[in-house]
Scaffold this active site. Structure first.
Site: not given
Ligand code: MN
Length: 729
Positions: A81-82
């Site tokens: 996600e990051d």
């Protein structure tokens, strides 16, 4: 199991090795390096390096004694996600299992719960589905949420409130349902701190103020209990602790108490060697201190749905204060603390994934998901289950059924079997007949009374409390409505075909019916009937696919009605429903039949009438001159007459059309005329035509034809009125 020290890769590996000595922890170290490298340069809101967060999450998962893939997923859960890391990379380095887990958590993280109710329902459904596929996904998500809640102070206040509310609504109940009580309690306390900071800090202050006093009290009671148990040769360890803030807060809220009035803020726990000792210990406690009635619960004989077992009791302690006591074995204690995780078993160095199939709850969720197409229903269903308190009742053969608080015989019947539920008319509770809406209590013996003619109705949704029963009732009603729609649609189409001298049977044989159905995006003729019955398709529309266009055009030109007719239909469509009067008609040789007045001729007392039996819909009453009535099957004909005893009580709505010159004030004049005849007007409408005429339509309540004709003549006598007509459909 509150967090003690900062987690590191070493503390994680040590935790794993403590419950899984053969674990190859190298891969955990590799995952930590992978996460550290990818998150490098990123910081948490607190300013800490980002890697601290996944490390803490993995530590929590290790404390839950989860398997290595779960712990690794904890480390990797934010990388896709990051950071620039990809699922392909994770699959290559750590295998498919872990890649799928990370993917599951990533998807779950994209779900936010603060939008509209509907969206929330859909999101929640997704989450439950993710959980039911692999419960480890939700465990990682819970650990993630726990760390986020522990570090919530670094976020802006509005974000704190949103996250805390979501945690209280969704995550704490799930932790509870999975039996991880320490996590539930910690999450709830953290939620209270951010949602109601005033209450939280006041409580914290008060609890702290009396700390010494309380500790002394705990010490005293503990030693008294230990001594007593020892006297009876029961080997036991006793511990006391203050209750969590949130449970004290709830108690104060629920009973509108001040803190000083909440006495039982301390709970004692007695851990003994085996089940027999549990009951022995209970006996000793009850012999020593007076038990508070209604507070004893045997969760050993009847475990909670999440597997929790214990004996609970409240007694009046040595100083006259209430003391809550839980008695359990060491194994039960483990289950109480770790919940589902305590059920994880090693099998040849791996967790036995079948053990999670034993978690009935997840299975039930899957079952409901099949029954409930509407996400809101699903959310409601799941919410009930998450928050329900349990009631235990017995079948006549002594089998225990677990139901939610407020459960009724209906819930019980559905818990026995869907067919029993569908046919339930009542129940005997402890030998006494009770109605469907009776509230069952723990310990009741329930015997369901069924009838072969019974079927579920919408009202049952208000009576049933359990998610299972509601889901089954909804499913039944949906099927039934579909059946009705199918019959109705078939009927409508058959009638529409009549002028063209076609029948459904013929069209079915020729294959034209299925062709037309498919052109209307229905797979089968049955689906087409259903669409027609629900009004999603119109018979005229279906005809276009069944009858050649030239034939349709010929018929249309023949039957074209003046525009006025459809206007009439629109105006009076709403009046039809109200015109039914059950007592107005006597049917020969039949009692208690449902009466409907035919819409085509709309009979009024005084009209000669005739009845026809309609399958499943009682008797339809036509005027004896009505062509539709005459067309109906002679076999189904029954004699009917107006109930003269009801004369005066009967009010039928009739439609009157008045054609007049278009003159100002005419509507008012006509209304006055009607009222003067003692007739109430339900509605009035007027429109003008191009040739300066006015057409007024009235819905009026009349007792009988006498009153109707009198009113019509009175209208006819008015200046400017050209004609007055009683309107039939
Ligand atoms: Mn995270």
């Amino acid at each position: 199991m509150a967090k003690q020290e900062t987690a590191t890769i070493d503390t994680i590996c040590n935790s794993v090795l403590s419950y899984y000595p053969e674990a190859k922890v190298d891969i955990i170290r590799k995952a930590h390096e992978f996460a550290e490298k990818n998150h490098r340069g990123q910081n948490r809101s607190s300013g800490d390096p980002y890697i601290i967060h996944p490390t803490e999450v993995a530590q929590t998962l290790a404390e839950l004694k989860l398997d290595i893939p779960s712990v690794i997923t904890g480390l990797l859960h934010d990388t896709v996600e990051d950071t620039s890391a990809t699922l392909e990379q994770i699959e290559k380095d750590f295998g498919k299992d872990i890649a799928e887990l990370v993917d599951g958590v990533t998807k779950l993280s994209k779900i936010t719960f603060k939008t509209s109710e509907e969206k929330q329902a859909e999101n929640f459904r997704k989450m439950i589905l993710a959980m039911s596929k692999d419960i480890r996904v939700i465990l990682v998500k819970l650990a993630d949420r726990l760390n986020n809640m522990r570090t919530l102070e670094h976020l802006a206040p509005h974000k704190q409130k949103n996250i805390a509310q979501e945690t209280l609504d969704i995550y704490a109940p799930i932790a509870n349902r999975l039996g991880i009580s320490w996590m539930k309690l910690e999450l709830e306390d953290l939620c209270l701190r951010y949602l109601h900071p005033d209450a939280y800090y006041k409580l914290a202050q008060k609890v702290a103020k009396k700390k010494r006093e309380r500790e002394k009290h705990i010490e005293d009671v503990t030693s008294i209990l230990e001594e007593k148990l020892k006297e009876y040769d029961i080997h036991a360890s006793v511990a006391g602790r203050a209750k969590h803030f949130y449970s004290i807060y709830k108690k104060m809220e629920r009973r509108s108490l001040d803190f000083d009035q909440v006495h039982d803020i301390i709970a004692f726990r007695i851990i003994v060697d085996n089940i027999t000792e549990c009951y022995k210990a209970l006996g000793v406690i009850h012999a020593t201190y007076k038990p508070v009635p209604g507070r004893f619960k045997d969760y050993i004989a009847m475990p909670k749905a999440n597997g929790y077992q214990s004996l609970h009791t409240t007694v009046i302690g040595p100083g006259g204060e209430r003391i809550e006591i839980q008695i359990r074995t060491q194994e039960m204690h483990q289950v109480a603390e770790a919940g589902i995780a305590a059920h994880w078993k090693y099998k040849e160095g791996k967790f036995d994934s079948r053990s999670r199939e034993n978690v009935e709850w997840v299975h039930r969720l899957l079952e409901w998901n099949k029954d409930l197409a509407d996400p809101n229903e699903f959310l409601e269903t799941v919410k009930i289950d998450l928050f329900a308190e349990d009631v235990f009742v017995f079948t006549p053969t002594g089998e225990v059924k677990e139901l939610s608080h407020g459960a009724t015989p209906l819930d019980f019947a559905y818990a026995v079997h869907t067919d029993v539920g569908n046919r339930c008319v009542g129940a005997k509770v402890n030998g006494t007949i009770v109605p469907l809406k009776h509230h069952l209590k723990s310990g009741d013996t329930v015997e369901v009374i069924t009838s072969p003619t019974q079927t579920p109705s919408k009202d049952w949704l208000k009576i049933a409390k359990s998610s299972r029963a509601k889901a089954k009732i909804r499913a039944f009603i949906k099927t039934q409505e579909r059946e009705r729609a199918k019959d109705l649609g078939k009927d409508l189409l058959e009638k529409a075909l009549r002028p063209y001298e076609r029948t459904l049977a013929k069209l079915d044989r020729s294959g034209d019916l299925i062709k037309a159905a498919q052109q209307l995006h229905c797979r089968t003729p049955e689906e087409l009937y259903i669409a027609l019955g629900y009004g999603r398709s119109l018979p005229e529309h279906a005809l276009e696919h069944l009858i050649p266009k030239d034939e349709l055009d010929v018929h249309k030109s023949k039957t074209a009605k003046p525009e006025e007719e459809s206007f009439l239909k629109r105006v009076f469509a709403s009046a039809r429903k109200r015109s039914v009067s059950q007592n107005a008609i006597i049917v020969s040789n039949l009692e208690d039949v449902l009466i409907r007045f035919a819409r085509c001729c709309n009979p009024v007392p005084g009209d000669n009438i005739v009845g026809f039996i309609t399958r499943g819909r009682g008797v339809t009453v036509h005027t004896s001159t009505c062509t539709k009535g005459i067309d109906s099957d002679v076999e189904r004909r029954v004699e009917v007459r107006w109930n003269l005893q009801e004369k005066g009580n009967i009010q039928r709505i009739v439609r009157i059309r008045v054609l007049s010159q278009d003159e100002p004030g005419l509507l008012a004049l006509m209304s006055q005329t009607i009222s003067a005849c003692g007739v109430n007007i339900a509605s009035a409408n007027i429109r003008t035509t191009k040739d300066r005429k006015a057409i007024a339509l009235f819905e009026v309540h009349v007792m009988d034809t006498g009153q109707l004709y009198k009113t019509m003549s009175a209208l006819e006598a008015k200046k400017g009125v050209i004609s007055v007509e009683r309107v039939r459909s």
